[in-house]
Design a protein around this motif. Structure first.
Motif, mmCIF file in Angstrom:
data_model
loop_
_atom_site.group_PDB
_atom_site.id
_atom_site.type_symbol
_atom_site.label_atom_id
_atom_site.label_comp_id
_atom_site.label_asym_id
_atom_site.label_seq_id
_atom_site.Cartn_x
_atom_site.Cartn_y
_atom_site.Cartn_z
ATOM 1 N N TYR A 33 7.472 -8.220 1.186
ATOM 2 C CA TYR A 33 6.330 -7.349 1.452
ATOM 3 C C TYR A 33 5.039 -8.162 1.392
ATOM 4 O O TYR A 33 4.956 -9.202 0.750
ATOM 5 N N GLN A 34 4.016 -7.679 2.099
ATOM 6 C CA GLN A 34 2.726 -8.352 2.092
ATOM 7 C C GLN A 34 1.799 -7.660 1.107
ATOM 8 O O GLN A 34 1.630 -6.444 1.145
ATOM 9 N N LEU A 35 1.173 -8.454 0.246
ATOM 10 C CA LEU A 35 0.387 -7.930 -0.861
ATOM 11 C C LEU A 35 -1.063 -8.370 -0.761
ATOM 12 O O LEU A 35 -1.358 -9.535 -0.488
ATOM 13 N N SER A 36 -1.966 -7.404 -0.976
ATOM 14 C CA SER A 36 -3.383 -7.694 -1.179
ATOM 15 C C SER A 36 -3.690 -7.426 -2.644
ATOM 16 O O SER A 36 -3.063 -6.571 -3.269
ATOM 17 N N ALA A 37 -4.673 -8.139 -3.188
ATOM 18 C CA ALA A 37 -5.030 -7.924 -4.591
ATOM 19 C C ALA A 37 -6.541 -8.038 -4.767
ATOM 20 O O ALA A 37 -7.186 -8.879 -4.124
#
Length: 344
Positions: A33-37
């Motif tokens: 999955y692609q994650l932004s933080a």
């Protein structure tokens, strides 16, 4: 006793992960999955280390953020600029897209901050000239700062008139950002009337799926499975790329009515201090909870998320569709929890 508590928590976590029952243990579906933080200006000291632990899943970093002075001029806090430079100097920094978050907070003449100011938005959106000026200010700030995109985090929007003014602004801002090869994210509160309005195509939309329980409620988890599923269904009305945001940490409710944000590390410190073993809300939220009495005798109840909680929330979201994941926020998270997310 401290080692005993830690061992019990570890064994309980491993038991759930290996049990094979329902989607709480099925973290494999989050693979890739692609994650932004988000990183915040008030709590940033360990952010580079946490970024390194999250590994390849992390693709976007959002810097929270720029806000307004008493004259409605945008500025970036020096702490945000410092964090941005530190991350830009990291060996793998080129693989991250960096977004500058713009929030509708305003510092008044006495130095106090008005949070989520609707009055500020009415001033910014008052007429075409003020909208144009605001758009130019945002674009110039992002370009001069070296960011890859902008996130608009304007909250507490109420009333049809303000919503239409806001959507006019976001539509025009997107076109202007596009001219400068800048990306755009739009944050939405869970109460946003998505089905009643037409949102512009192009930006990425981020639904804030947290504070189901929080500062203005009784004790409970920041999110649960039912809430996340409902938010995923609600996002169907929006065009384009969609992200669901989940939150680290939790809250500490005191019997005197005071409610405080708490990070995972702070929660763990309380567990060790008072020799407590937390309970996991396995049926609904997979969050951890415990009660304690402080040194003055006040009773408290704490709910917080660890790595297993966050992994189960991600699985719930991914089972509802092809959503991106955003994480509020970096700093104050345990290394093992971040490793669990990086291996999901």
């Amino acid at each position: 006793m401290k080692k005993t508590i830690a061992m019990v928590i570890l064994l309980a976590t491993m038991s759930i992960l290996l049990s094979g029952c329902d989607d709480r243990a099925n973290t494999s579906s989050t693979k890739g999955y692609q994650l932004s933080a988000w990183t915040t200006y008030w709590d940033y000291k360990n952010v580079p280390n946490e970024i390194n632990i999250l590994g390849d899943n992390l693709t976007e970093i959002v810097y929270f953020g720029a806000y307004f002075d008493q004259s409605n001029h945008l500025f970036i806090p020096k702490e945000t600029q410092r964090t941005f430079q530190e991350i830009k100097n990291m060996p793998d920094s080129l693989r991250y897209k960096n977004y500058l978050a713009i929030v509708n907070d305003k510092v008044n003449s006495k130095g106090k901050t008005s949070l989520k100011s609707r009055d500020l938005l009415y001033e910014l959106f008052a007429n075409e000239k003020s909208v144009d000026q605001h758009i130019n200010d945002i674009v110039n700030l992002a370009c001069e700062g070296g960011y890859d995109g902008v996130e608009i985090d304007y909250e507490a929007i109420k009333g049809t008139d303000l919503w239409h003014m806001y959507l006019n602004f976001t539509s025009r801002l997107y076109q202007k950002l596009k001219e400068h090869n800048l990306k755009m994210r739009i944050d939405l509160e869970s109460s946003a009337p998505i089905n009643k309005l037409k949102f512009p195509e192009g930006p990425e939309y981020v639904m804030m799926c947290y504070n189901l329980y929080g500062a203005d409620s009784k004790p409970g988890p920041k999110a649960d499975k039912k809430f996340l599923q409902a938010m995923a269904d609600k996002m169907a009305a929006l065009p384009g790329k969609k992200s669901l945001a989940i939150a680290t940490g939790g809250f500490d409710w005191s019997e005197n009515g005071k409610v405080e944000d708490i990070t995972e590390q702070e929660a763990d410190s309380l567990l060790k201090k008072y020799s407590i073993i937390p309970q996991r809300d396995s049926e609904k939220s997979n969050a951890l909870t415990f009660k304690y009495s402080d040194q003055s005798g006040l009773k408290h109840q704490v709910w917080f998320a660890d790595g297993l909680t966050l992994s189960s929330w991600i699985t719930t979201i991914k089972n509802k569709g092809d959503f991106y994941i955003s994480l509020w926020r970096l700093n104050g998270n345990n290394k093992d929890s971040l490793k669990l997310l990086s291996n999901s």
